[in-house]
Motif scaffolding. Structure first.
Motif, PDB file in Angstrom:
ATOM      1  N   TRP A   6       0.731  -1.315  -0.084  1.00 39.14           N
ATOM      2  CA  TRP A   6      -0.009  -0.001  -0.096  1.00 39.14           C
ATOM      3  C   TRP A   6       0.914   1.195   0.120  1.00 39.14           C
ATOM      4  O   TRP A   6       0.611   2.401  -0.682  1.00 39.14           O
ATOM      5  CB  TRP A   6      -0.967   0.066   1.078  1.00 39.14           C
ATOM      6  CG  TRP A   6      -0.177   0.207   2.341  1.00 39.14           C
ATOM      7  CD1 TRP A   6       0.084  -0.758   3.106  1.00 39.14           C
ATOM      8  CD2 TRP A   6       0.016   1.372   3.036  1.00 39.14           C
ATOM      9  NE1 TRP A   6       0.699  -0.430   4.461  1.00 39.14           N
ATOM     10  CE2 TRP A   6       0.597   0.860   4.551  1.00 39.14           C
ATOM     11  CE3 TRP A   6      -0.108   2.720   2.914  1.00 39.14           C
ATOM     12  CZ2 TRP A   6       0.929   2.060   5.149  1.00 39.14           C
ATOM     13  CZ3 TRP A   6       0.361   3.739   4.074  1.00 39.14           C
ATOM     14  CH2 TRP A   6       1.006   3.409   4.789  1.00 39.14           C
ATOM     15  N   HIS A   7       1.991   1.248   0.805  1.00 40.54           N
ATOM     16  CA  HIS A   7       3.109   2.140   0.765  1.00 40.54           C
ATOM     17  C   HIS A   7       3.513   2.720  -0.543  1.00 40.54           C
ATOM     18  O   HIS A   7       3.589   3.771  -1.080  1.00 40.54           O
ATOM     19  CB  HIS A   7       3.987   2.041   1.831  1.00 40.54           C
ATOM     20  CG  HIS A   7       4.727   3.196   2.081  1.00 40.54           C
ATOM     21  ND1 HIS A   7       6.206   3.296   1.610  1.00 40.54           N
ATOM     22  CD2 HIS A   7       4.471   4.276   2.741  1.00 40.54           C
ATOM     23  CE1 HIS A   7       6.631   4.609   1.797  1.00 40.54           C
ATOM     24  NE2 HIS A   7       5.740   5.183   2.640  1.00 40.54           N
ATOM     25  N   PHE A   9       2.117   1.674  -3.698  1.00 42.26           N
ATOM     26  CA  PHE A   9       1.026   2.200  -4.294  1.00 42.26           C
ATOM     27  C   PHE A   9       0.825   3.672  -4.233  1.00 42.26           C
ATOM     28  O   PHE A   9       0.569   4.354  -4.949  1.00 42.26           O
ATOM     29  CB  PHE A   9      -0.429   1.310  -3.991  1.00 42.26           C
ATOM     30  CG  PHE A   9      -1.411   1.783  -4.770  1.00 42.26           C
ATOM     31  CD1 PHE A   9      -1.770   1.673  -5.861  1.00 42.26           C
ATOM     32  CD2 PHE A   9      -2.458   2.668  -4.088  1.00 42.26           C
ATOM     33  CE1 PHE A   9      -2.963   2.049  -6.611  1.00 42.26           C
ATOM     34  CE2 PHE A   9      -3.308   3.387  -4.849  1.00 42.26           C
ATOM     35  CZ  PHE A   9      -3.676   2.784  -5.783  1.00 42.26           C
ATOM     36  N   MET A  10       0.729   3.962  -2.805  1.00 43.06           N
ATOM     37  CA  MET A  10       0.656   5.445  -2.342  1.00 43.06           C
ATOM     38  C   MET A  10       1.637   6.457  -3.053  1.00 43.06           C
ATOM     39  O   MET A  10       1.245   7.535  -3.591  1.00 43.06           O
ATOM     40  CB  MET A  10       0.519   5.687  -0.842  1.00 43.06           C
ATOM     41  CG  MET A  10      -0.831   5.356  -0.388  1.00 43.06           C
ATOM     42  SD  MET A  10      -2.268   5.879  -1.366  1.00 43.06           S
ATOM     43  CE  MET A  10      -2.343   7.516  -1.200  1.00 43.06           C
ATOM     44  N   GLN A  11       3.029   6.043  -3.069  1.00 45.64           N
ATOM     45  CA  GLN A  11       4.079   6.545  -3.557  1.00 45.64           C
ATOM     46  C   GLN A  11       4.081   6.847  -5.219  1.00 45.64           C
ATOM     47  O   GLN A  11       4.097   7.858  -5.629  1.00 45.64           O
ATOM     48  CB  GLN A  11       5.356   5.924  -3.424  1.00 45.64           C
ATOM     49  CG  GLN A  11       5.969   6.009  -1.954  1.00 45.64           C
ATOM     50  CD  GLN A  11       7.253   5.090  -1.784  1.00 45.64           C
ATOM     51  OE1 GLN A  11       7.426   4.573  -2.467  1.00 45.64           O
ATOM     52  NE2 GLN A  11       8.029   5.646  -0.832  1.00 45.64           N
ATOM     53  N   PHE A  13       1.076   6.791  -6.766  1.00 49.29           N
ATOM     54  CA  PHE A  13      -0.126   7.615  -6.811  1.00 49.29           C
ATOM     55  C   PHE A  13       0.186   9.158  -6.991  1.00 49.29           C
ATOM     56  O   PHE A  13      -0.142   9.938  -7.619  1.00 49.29           O
ATOM     57  CB  PHE A  13      -1.238   7.154  -6.001  1.00 49.29           C
ATOM     58  CG  PHE A  13      -2.581   8.138  -6.036  1.00 49.29           C
ATOM     59  CD1 PHE A  13      -3.526   7.806  -6.916  1.00 49.29           C
ATOM     60  CD2 PHE A  13      -2.601   9.208  -5.164  1.00 49.29           C
ATOM     61  CE1 PHE A  13      -4.679   8.703  -7.009  1.00 49.29           C
ATOM     62  CE2 PHE A  13      -3.797  10.221  -5.476  1.00 49.29           C
ATOM     63  CZ  PHE A  13      -4.752   9.771  -6.224  1.00 49.29           C
ATOM     64  N   VAL A  14       1.105   9.626  -5.812  1.00 50.77           N
ATOM     65  CA  VAL A  14       1.499  10.819  -5.561  1.00 50.77           C
ATOM     66  C   VAL A  14       2.297  11.372  -6.584  1.00 50.77           C
ATOM     67  O   VAL A  14       2.182  12.313  -6.925  1.00 50.77           O
ATOM     68  CB  VAL A  14       2.238  10.953  -4.295  1.00 50.77           C
ATOM     69  CG1 VAL A  14       2.878  12.262  -4.285  1.00 50.77           C
ATOM     70  CG2 VAL A  14       1.213  10.812  -2.958  1.00 50.77           C
TER      71      VAL A  14
END
Length: 110
Positions: A6-7, A9-11, A13-14
């Motif tokens: 998830w980390h 993925f969020m990187q 996404f940002v």
């Protein structure tokens, strides 16, 4: 230590959300498909953006699944080590050849 998925993925996404090339694409490409006579312009932009995101998700997801499948297949092969060694030798030879060519080729001043 590996990071949670998830980390990662969020990187991603940002990084994609803050990518100026994405904004330039939307500002340069999408306006030609927006027609003020057909309704609210912001709503048309939103719809076109959502269609783009959906298509990009499908294509990138297909690339990820294909890469995962091929990676698993390659890891299972016993010849992978020989292939990797050969690939390193070929790649190194190409770089050396390019370097020698660049060193010997030059513009001759008159």
């Amino acid at each position: 230590m590996p990071q949670p998925l998830w980390h990662i993925f969020m990187q991603g996404f940002v990084v994609n959300a803050l990518n100026p090339k994405t904004a330039l694409f939307f500002f340069a490409f999408l306006p030609q498909f927006v027609d003020p006579a057909r309704g609210a312009v912001p709503l048309q932009f939103l719809l076109l953006g959502l269609v783009f995101i959906g298509l990009a998700t499908l294509s990138d997801g297909a690339y990820a699944l294909l890469s995962s499948t091929l990676g698993g297949w390659l890891r299972g092969k016993t010849q992978e080590l020989r292939f990797a060694r050969g690939q390193r030798l070929v790649t190194g030879g190409v770089y050396i050849g390019l370097g020698v060519t660049a060193a010997l080729t030059g513009h001759k001043h008159q």
